[in-house]
Design a protein around this motif. Structure first.
Motif, PDB file in Angstrom:
ATOM      1  N   LEU A 286       1.230  -1.053   0.384  1.00 16.27           N
ATOM      2  CA  LEU A 286       0.093  -0.213   0.039  1.00 16.27           C
ATOM      3  C   LEU A 286       0.394   1.576   0.029  1.00 16.27           C
ATOM      4  CD1 LEU A 286      -3.293   1.319  -0.127  1.00 16.27           C
ATOM      5  CD2 LEU A 286      -2.940   1.146   3.452  1.00 16.27           C
ATOM      6  N   LEU A 287       1.861   1.667   0.748  1.00 14.86           N
ATOM      7  CA  LEU A 287       2.623   2.563   1.007  1.00 14.86           C
ATOM      8  C   LEU A 287       3.506   2.581   0.182  1.00 14.86           C
ATOM      9  CD1 LEU A 287       3.551   1.964   5.004  1.00 14.86           C
ATOM     10  CD2 LEU A 287       1.543   3.668   3.312  1.00 14.86           C
ATOM     11  N   GLU A 288       4.178   1.496  -1.040  1.00 10.14           N
ATOM     12  CA  GLU A 288       5.357   2.256  -2.230  1.00 10.14           C
ATOM     13  C   GLU A 288       4.431   1.855  -3.084  1.00 10.14           C
ATOM     14  OE1 GLU A 288       7.915  -1.757  -1.361  1.00 10.14           O
ATOM     15  OE2 GLU A 288       6.945  -1.792  -2.608  1.00 10.14           O
ATOM     16  N   ASN A 289       3.397   1.531  -3.072  1.00 17.28           N
ATOM     17  CA  ASN A 289       2.120   2.325  -4.287  1.00 17.28           C
ATOM     18  C   ASN A 289       1.056   3.418  -4.601  1.00 17.28           C
ATOM     19  OD1 ASN A 289       3.115   0.280  -6.832  1.00 17.28           O
ATOM     20  ND2 ASN A 289       2.863  -0.827  -4.427  1.00 17.28           N
ATOM     21  N   ALA A 290       1.456   3.985  -2.578  1.00 13.19           N
ATOM     22  CA  ALA A 290       0.718   5.270  -2.674  1.00 13.19           C
ATOM     23  C   ALA A 290       0.319   6.464  -3.936  1.00 13.19           C
ATOM     24  CB  ALA A 290       1.287   5.950  -1.068  1.00 13.19           C
ATOM     25  N   ALA A 291       1.447   6.954  -4.807  1.00  8.36           N
ATOM     26  CA  ALA A 291       0.872   7.398  -5.775  1.00  8.36           C
ATOM     27  C   ALA A 291       0.150   7.144  -6.694  1.00  8.36           C
ATOM     28  CB  ALA A 291       2.392   7.878  -6.586  1.00  8.36           C
ATOM     29  N   LYS A 292      -0.026   5.542  -6.957  1.00  5.98           N
ATOM     30  CA  LYS A 292      -0.733   5.285  -7.035  1.00  5.98           C
ATOM     31  C   LYS A 292      -2.517   5.243  -6.826  1.00  5.98           C
ATOM     32  CE  LYS A 292      -2.905   1.865 -10.612  1.00  5.98           C
ATOM     33  NZ  LYS A 292      -2.569   1.047 -11.953  1.00  5.98           N
ATOM     34  N   LEU A 293      -2.619   5.444  -6.153  1.00  4.60           N
ATOM     35  CA  LEU A 293      -3.901   5.880  -5.378  1.00  4.60           C
ATOM     36  C   LEU A 293      -4.496   7.614  -5.776  1.00  4.60           C
ATOM     37  CD1 LEU A 293      -3.527   4.427  -1.950  1.00  4.60           C
ATOM     38  CD2 LEU A 293      -4.467   3.279  -3.068  1.00  4.60           C
ATOM     39  N   GLU A 294      -3.448   7.778  -6.427  1.00  5.39           N
ATOM     40  CA  GLU A 294      -4.094   9.443  -6.970  1.00  5.39           C
ATOM     41  C   GLU A 294      -5.130   8.964  -8.473  1.00  5.39           C
ATOM     42  OE1 GLU A 294      -1.406  12.589  -6.544  1.00  5.39           O
ATOM     43  OE2 GLU A 294      -1.613  12.665  -4.237  1.00  5.39           O
ATOM     44  N   THR A 295      -4.304   8.081  -8.672  1.00  8.42           N
ATOM     45  CA  THR A 295      -4.452   8.209 -10.665  1.00  8.42           C
ATOM     46  C   THR A 295      -6.541   7.364  -9.852  1.00  8.42           C
ATOM     47  OG1 THR A 295      -3.756   5.585 -10.551  1.00  8.42           O
ATOM     48  CG2 THR A 295      -2.578   7.732 -10.805  1.00  8.42           C
ATOM     49  N   MET A 296      -6.555   6.229  -9.136  1.00  7.47           N
ATOM     50  CA  MET A 296      -7.739   5.537  -9.026  1.00  7.47           C
ATOM     51  C   MET A 296      -8.816   6.552  -8.090  1.00  7.47           C
ATOM     52  SD  MET A 296      -6.052   2.888  -7.397  1.00  7.47           S
ATOM     53  CE  MET A 296      -7.486   1.812  -7.082  1.00  7.47           C
ATOM     54  N   ARG A 297     -10.290   6.343  -8.486  1.00 11.53           N
ATOM     55  CA  ARG A 297     -11.410   6.687  -8.095  1.00 11.53           C
ATOM     56  C   ARG A 297     -11.177   6.401  -6.558  1.00 11.53           C
ATOM     57  NH1 ARG A 297     -17.020   5.372  -9.401  1.00 11.53           N
ATOM     58  NH2 ARG A 297     -16.732   6.221 -11.082  1.00 11.53           N
ATOM     59  N   SER A 298     -11.370   4.914  -6.313  1.00  7.75           N
ATOM     60  CA  SER A 298     -11.296   4.868  -4.668  1.00  7.75           C
ATOM     61  C   SER A 298     -10.525   3.400  -4.821  1.00  7.75           C
ATOM     62  CB  SER A 298     -12.799   4.456  -4.608  1.00  7.75           C
ATOM     63  OG  SER A 298     -13.532   3.272  -5.140  1.00  7.75           O
ATOM     64  N   LEU A 299     -10.191   2.793  -3.331  1.00  6.53           N
ATOM     65  CA  LEU A 299     -10.264   1.890  -2.771  1.00  6.53           C
ATOM     66  C   LEU A 299     -10.138   1.370  -1.729  1.00  6.53           C
ATOM     67  CD1 LEU A 299      -7.809  -0.719  -2.445  1.00  6.53           C
ATOM     68  CD2 LEU A 299      -6.300   0.828  -1.458  1.00  6.53           C
ATOM     69  N   TRP A 300     -11.211  -0.028  -1.317  1.00  7.75           N
ATOM     70  CA  TRP A 300     -11.382  -0.018  -0.405  1.00  7.75           C
ATOM     71  C   TRP A 300     -10.760  -1.572   0.230  1.00  7.75           C
ATOM     72  CZ3 TRP A 300     -15.595  -0.077   3.339  1.00  7.75           C
ATOM     73  CH2 TRP A 300     -15.743  -0.828   4.147  1.00  7.75           C
TER      74      TRP A 300
END
Lengths: 310, 585
Positions: free
Chosen positions: B494-508
């Protein structure tokens, strides 16, 4: 987690890593429960399944989420039912509110040091090592099979529709649910009623068959609607303390502004608690939690009780 | 400057562009294009109601006529989101009432809507035409009555699978007495009876009515009388079919259906008795959509019906259809595009589910246009998945729910890695994927690498380690929504790919091993993400390493939520302690 993925590790019948769970699963022929254990064993090898209340010291993860074994397919958040499960299943479990969460506190409405007790016994709840499954097998059978919350992923709407259509066809797919040890009408596998509360933005549906008494019903309702009664229970700090021999429902009535009422077959609104439980679940069509002030016409006894206690 | 397109010309060009994705791209070209685009956008879609403030939306799109909003995360459908989490429609309605009074259409999904909200809609938007509520809750039939009575130009009123406090069937009588402009009415999720006479009168004075979905309380007699008055219907949701089988009832029903020559879509069919199915035969040849998912009818009767539906494109059915029935579908329904097979017994004790992987293989082989699948069964094989992928590379949506968690390929006892690899590699246009069964990290490596167009991915009871999440977040170029439950991983990926999360709508993620510390860190490092820890049973103290029950992360320009309930932790609320306050204190 083990790196290798070999089928042999995934032993569905028994879990070699967890002797405690294994013994319990072998006593159960229900494949469902076996599968549930598999989930726990495979996923959380490092974590023993415990009914650990939050706050109980556990060096490992308290696997409370897998305690969210929703007993029915009714749309009640499984996690919320953990503690009602605890009360329902065994007469020995007790809440010590000091270590419980909101839901527990809502039920007892008390401060530290007191406990809500069943059967007059007071057993302090210490770090248990009893897996949930074992508890379930020893207690009376739950109203319906143990299930994992939200699995299989079917919308509540669909589940409810199927449940109500199943109830109209008793011979069709419902034998398994009828086999539960429950007093009350055996024909229907589930008895969904709507529960609404004044002032709450939405209503809930519950399966009355999952409860065996008013006590269970009331604690479940409290948990369901506690988020709407912030301050109501807490402000009456003194209540519930001497609820040793009284039903929680009475506490609820006495100490809060709300009463639980139901609509019966004749479409009359009655106070919950007056008739024997079996009669109640036969005749109850809907539940409504209303303010005591509005229930005056319904339940003169409520007021009397309030007056006599206060 | 000489190359600048005059805004009038641009405006004209944009009037041909409906797709919001395209419009979003247009708006990124330059400032003037942004301005022109925003002033011409009529249909606004907000996939996460907390990603942006209502005021900002109203400000940006002054010509908005249609607003679509989604609230709760998808897993709320399966009771994984506790009640009271959020998704309130009111702030949006308030803002729109003030800033966009010309709004005509509102579509809400998984949101909490109150009667006050509905009354506000009715009162604020003079030319209100369309209200579609899907999986919403919090309102009663009083709110519906307000809409019915006040919105004189109402065309569409659809309540799809909502939880409604049903105070009776009176709401139906609130529609204006003069002719209505109703085109579509769906009250299939309501419980109580409506007066048939009210319904008959409504239908008679709604000449434009094309789509009508009744609730189970409407009887067969009622249905017949409605059909007589609305033979022009193209979409019909029946009421309950449970009625005494009388010959004249059957004839009446048959005749009523045969008069509906334009019927293309049929649903409802609650409690349908197989003896009544032949009454539907006359409409079968014209049907493109058939929802039998509430019809507990057995295979032979289903096949009799389905073999007449040669134009069928969408079929929802229960697993009572069995493999054999699906084989028949494969041979008769050659136009099939979407298949959903639901379990008749929604239990973990799924020993008697009558469909196997073979059923889906039949359909994949026989129905060339098949592109969307939702399939529940007990177990599967890699071979079947590989066949499906090979036969149907045009799949866009593949949701397989192997009900038994961790079920391996039952023939080889291997994980289903190879099978899902084939799906990811073979179905290049796949946009939505749900996986199940026994899966190792390898499966996710394949998915991460090959599922380039997958936007929504759902995972349950899978994987071996953190690596799985890493594969997904570092791959899956088009990933927008990722929902995971009961998988054994947590912080690192999760932390390694944190930047990816800004390209997504959401993660559950629920029932995984994400620690509280990681959530805090993520919150601190990524200010444009809202990180919500949803713990109904939080511990009294929260050490950094303690795992959280659920985490919901989404990108937002709206800043932290102000309406979180007590059981939702956000950095904004509790920066230091990080303990969810108890609901009752």
């Amino acid at each position: 987690m083990s790196e290798s993925v070999v089928a042999a590790e995934h032993d569905y019948i028994g879990l070699s890593e967890f002797p405690t769970m294994e013994t319990t699963t072998t006593t159960m022929s229900d494949k469902t429960k076996t599968r549930d254990n598999n989930n726990d064993g495979l996923n959380f090898r490092a974590t023993e399944l415990r009914l650990g209340l939050p706050g109980s010291e556990s060096p490992e993860r308290v696997d409370t989420r897998f305690l969210s074994l929703n007993k029915t397919s009714c749309p009640v958040s499984g996690a919320k039912r953990v503690f009602s499960d605890a009360i329902n299943e065994s007469n020995k479990w007790v809440f010590s509110p000091g270590s419980t969460t909101a839901t527990g506190d809502a039920g007892s409405g008390s401060g530290p040091g007191s406990s809500v007790v069943k059967d007059g016994k007071s057993t302090t709840f210490s770090k248990p090592a009893v897996p949930v499954k074992e508890k379930k097998s020893s207690a009376t059978a739950p109203a319906s099979k143990a299930q994992v919350v939200g699995w299989p992923p079917i919308r509540s709407f669909r589940k409810n529709s199927m449940a109500s259509s199943q109830s109209q066809k008793p011979g069709n797919n419902s034998e398994t649910e009828d086999a539960e040890a429950k007093s009350g009408p055996e024909q229907q596998p589930c008895l969904y009623v709507k529960v609404s509360m004044e002032g709450a933005p939405y209503l809930r549906k519950i399966d009355l068959k999952t409860y065996k008494s008013y006590l269970e019903l009331s604690s479940a309702l409290e948990k369901m609607f506690s988020c709407f009664t912030i301050g109501q229970f807490g402000s009456h700090g003194g209540c519930g303390r001497d609820g040793l021999n009284e039903s929680r429902l009475t506490d609820l009535l006495r100490c809060s502004e709300y009463v639980v009422t139901y609509e019966d077959e004749d479409s009359d609104w009655m106070l919950v608690g007056d008739v024997p439980w079996e009669m109640f679940i036969c005749s109850c069509k809907k539940l409504k939690i209303m303010k005591s002030s509005e229930a005056i016409g319904l339940a003169p006894r409520v007021m009397e009780k309030c007056r006599s206690r206060n | 400057m000489a190359l600048r397109l005059p805004s009038k010309v641009l405006k004209h060009i944009l009037s041909f562009i409906d797709s919001n994705e395209d419009r979003n791209s247009v708006s990124l070209v330059c400032k003037s294009w942004f301005e022109t685009e925003r002033k011409t956008r009529k249909r606004v879609f907000v996939g996460n109601c907390y990603a942006v403030t209502p005021a900002a939306v109203a400000r940006r799109f002054p010509e908005m006529r249609s607003l679509t909003l989604k609230g709760k995360p998808h897993f709320a459908d399966y009771n994984l989101v506790p009640d009271g989490w959020g998704g309130y429609a009111c702030p949006w309605i308030e803002a729109m009432a003030a800033k966009s009074p010309s709004l005509e259409e509102i579509r809400l999904k998984r949101m909490v809507v109150t009667d006050e909200c509905l009354e506000r809609i009715a009162a604020s938007f003079k030319d209100f035409k369309v209200l579609v509520l899907t999986s919403c809750e919090g309102f009663s039939t009083d709110g519906i009555a307000a809409i019915a009575s006040t919105c004189r130009n109402l065309r569409v009123l659809e309540l799809r699978e909502c939880i409604v406090e049903d105070l009776g069937g009176d709401w139906l009588s609130y529609f204006p007495e003069t002719s209505t402009s109703l085109v579509s009415l769906d009250f299939s999720c309501l419980d109580s009876e409506v007066k048939i006479s009210d319904l008959e009168r409504l239908v008679s004075r709604s000449p434009n009515l094309k789509s009508l979905k009744l609730n189970p309380a409407v009887t067969l007699d009622g249905l017949v009388s409605i059909l007589r008055r609305a033979p022009q219907l193209t979409e019909l949701g029946t009421g309950s079919f449970a009625a005494e089988l009388k010959p004249e009832a059957f004839t009446k029903l048959s005749k009523a259906f045969s008069n509906c020559k334009q019927l293309q879509s049929l649903s409802g069919l609650w409690d349908v008795l197989p003896e009544y199915l032949p009454a539907l035969y006359s409409v079968c040849p014209g049907l493109t959509s058939l929802n039998l998912s509430y019809a507990t009818v057995r295979m032979p009767d289903l096949v009799e019906l389905l073999r007449r539906c040669s134009k069928l494109q969408k079929l929802w059915v229960m697993d009572l259809i069995e493999d054999k029935g699906l084989e028949a579908v494969a041979s008769y329904c050659k136009e099939l595009r979407e298949l959903r097979v639901f379990p008749s017994e929604p239990d973990l004790d799924a020993t008697n589910i009558p469909v196997t992987e073979q059923g889906l293989v039949y359909v994949s082989k026989g129905c060339r246009k098949l592109e969307s699948v939702l399939y529940f069964c007990v177990q599967f094989t890699n071979a079947a998945l590989i066949t499906i992928a090979r036969k149907r590379p045009n799949l866009k949506c593949f949701r397989l729910c192997v009900i038994e968690p961790f079920a391996p390929d039952y023939k080889t006892n291997e994980p289903l890695d190879k099978g899902f690899k084939a799906i990811a590699e073979g179905c290049k246009d796949l946009r939505r994927l749900s996986v199940s069964g026994l899966l190792s990290d390898k499966a996710f490596k394949y998915i991460g690498k090959h599922a380039k167009k997958v936007r929504m991915l759902s995972i349950a009871f899978a994987g071996d380690s953190d690596l799985m999440l890493h594969h997904l977040l570092s791959g899956c170029q088009s990933l927008k929504k990722l929902e995971i439950r009961d998988c054994p991983f947590g912080d690192t990926a999760l932390l390694e790919n944190a930047a990816k999360l800004e390209t997504m709508r959401s993660l559950w993620m629920s029932s995984c091993f994400v620690s509280f510390g990681a959530c805090k860190l993520l919150s601190q490092k990524m200010p444009r993400l809202n990180v919500e820890v949803i713990d109904e049973h939080p511990p009294k103290t929260r050490p950094e390493s303690s795992p959280v029950e659920r985490i919901y992360i989404y990108r937002t320009v709206a800043g932290p939520r102000m309406d979180t309930p007590e059981f939702v932790w956000t950095l904004h609320k509790n920066p230091e302690i990080g303990v969810s306050k108890l609901a009752i204190k």
